[in-house]
Structures are given as structure tokens and as C-alpha cells.
Design an enzyme around this catalytic site. Structure first.
Site, mmCIF file in Angstrom:
data_model
loop_
_atom_site.group_PDB
_atom_site.id
_atom_site.type_symbol
_atom_site.label_atom_id
_atom_site.label_comp_id
_atom_site.label_asym_id
_atom_site.label_seq_id
_atom_site.Cartn_x
_atom_site.Cartn_y
_atom_site.Cartn_z
ATOM 1 N NE ARG A 107 -2.081 0.870 3.679
ATOM 2 C CZ ARG A 107 -3.269 1.165 4.318
ATOM 3 N NH1 ARG A 107 -4.790 0.005 4.627
ATOM 4 N NH2 ARG A 107 -2.248 0.622 5.514
ATOM 5 C CB THR A 111 -2.291 7.364 -3.356
ATOM 6 O OG1 THR A 111 -1.543 5.430 -3.292
ATOM 7 C CG2 THR A 111 -1.256 8.145 -4.885
ATOM 8 C CG ASP A 203 1.546 -3.862 9.258
ATOM 9 O OD1 ASP A 203 2.514 -4.874 8.732
ATOM 10 O OD2 ASP A 203 1.797 -2.809 8.297
ATOM 11 C CG ASP A 206 5.530 -4.514 10.035
ATOM 12 O OD1 ASP A 206 6.401 -4.948 8.963
ATOM 13 O OD2 ASP A 206 4.839 -3.121 10.376
#
Length: 212
Positions: A107, A111, A203, A206
Site C-alpha cells: 500500500r 495514496t 500491522d 510486521d
């Protein structure tokens, strides 16, 4: 399991129990990986519930008998890199003959749109029933991009399996691909300003790989 508009919420007690520890910020990477793997296997029972069967005749130690085996389309598992990798082994333990493809997306931090950087699929993807894996269905952009890519390669039977979904992600996927069934262990409240699911689990990549 509860279902509405092609969204299947798997609320089995074991799934919900394990999901609590997946969410907990104090859960370390080793335990996190093990729990994601276990929940993926439990979710897979429901995702594969409607696979077609056919009759065969076998011989037990006592007598011949009619029994059931899988028929129809073969399975394909397609994790979205990198977090989707944490869910693969859970499915392969149930269906070890499934082929595994990979789609790499990240990602863009500015944006928030998905950017493809890698793709490798089985050559007969059009003949398989595909299960796309991504622990977090947040904005839905990565899932839509992955499904777009698979359809571009001829895939016609696609399901999406995740641990946690946001309403925004569900709406995005179904606006682009209304026929795609979504299987999830939880539907959370909303996305925050950084497009993270709230309360979510942080996340997933992660936490799976200890990179943060």
C-alpha cells in the site's frame, strides 16, 4: 457462522478465543504466527464447506462400501504478500494437494492505493476454485487488485478469506466484485485516518515477521 450479502462471519468459540490473543499487543511474533496459522485452518473448514463430492467404492477391512471424495474444480490458494503467507499452512494441512500462487502488493503510504510488485500463479488457475488470503481487509484496495489480476488470468471462482474485516473494505470488494464470498472471523468498527482497522490488530505483516 452467520452470513449476509455474501459475507460469512465465523463466530465459532475457538476462533473467537484465539482471535483475542491475536489482537493482544503483548502477543509475541512466535505465538502470533502460531495463532494465525490455527485460525486460518479453522476458517478453512467453513470456506471449503460447499466443495462438491462424488461417490467412489472402496474396500474397508470388513466390506466394500460407497464413500465420498472431492470432485469438481481443484483448489488454489493465493496469499497476498506478505501477510497472507501466515495463513497458507493452515489451509495446506487440510488440502495438501492445493496449488499455491502468490500476488505481491503493497500500500502506497501517500495514496493508500495498492501497488503490484510480484505475481506467480499455477498455470491452470482458470480451472481452479481460488481462495485469496489476506489477514486484514481494510480499505479493500489490495483485495480488489488481487481479484482483478486473477480474473484477468481467467479465474472465475474466487473466495476471499481474512481474519478481520472493516465495513469499508467489505463495501469496496463487493462494489467491484459482488459475487465474491468473503469469510472473516470479525467485522470491526471502522478505519482510522491511517487506514488501519479499529480496533484491529495492528500491522499483520510486521507482527508475523517481527519487522516492527
Amino acid at each position: 457462522m452467520r452470513s449476509e450479502n455474501n459475507v460469512y462471519l465465523l463466530d465459532h468459540p475457538l476462533i473467537q478465543h484465539k482471535l483475542t490473543f491475536i489482537r493482544d499487543k503483548h502477543t509475541g511474533a512466535k505465538e502470533f504466527r502460531e495463532l494465525v496459522d490455527e485460525v486460518a485452518m479453522l476458517l478453512a473448514y467453513e470456506v471449503t464447506r460447499n466443495l462438491p463430492l462424488e461417490d467412489v467404492v472402496i474396500e474397508t477391512p470388513v466390506a466394500k462400501t460407497a464413500s465420498k471424495v472431492l470432485s469438481g474444480k481443484k483448489l488454489g490458494i493465493v496469499p497476498i504478500l506478505r501477510a497472507g503467507l501466515g495463513m497458507v499452512n493452515g489451509l495446506l494441512r487440510l488440502v495438501p494437494t492445493a496449488k499455491v500462487g502468490h500476488i505481491g502488493l503493497y500500500r502506497d503510504p501517500e495514496t493508500l492505493c495498492p501497488v503490484e510488485y510480484y505475481a506467480k500463479l499455477p498455470p491452470d488457475v482458470a480451472e481452479r476454485e481460488l481462495i485469496v488470503l489476506d489477514p486484514m481487509l481494510a480499505t479493500g484496495g489490495s483485495a480488489v487488485a488481487a481479484i482483478n489480476y486473477l480474473k484477468g488470468k481467467g479465474a472465475t471462482s474466487i473466495k476471499l478469506m481474512c481474519l478481520i474485516a472493516a465495513p469499508e473494505g467489505i463495501a469496496t470488494v463487493h462494489a467491484a466484485h459482488p459475487e465474491v464470498e468473503i469469510y472473516t472471523a470479525a467485522i470491526d468498527s471502522h478505519l482510522n485516518e491511517h487506514a488501519y482497522i479499529v480496533p484491529g490488530l495492528g500491522d499483520a505483516g510486521d507482527r508475523l515477521f517481527g519487522t516492527k
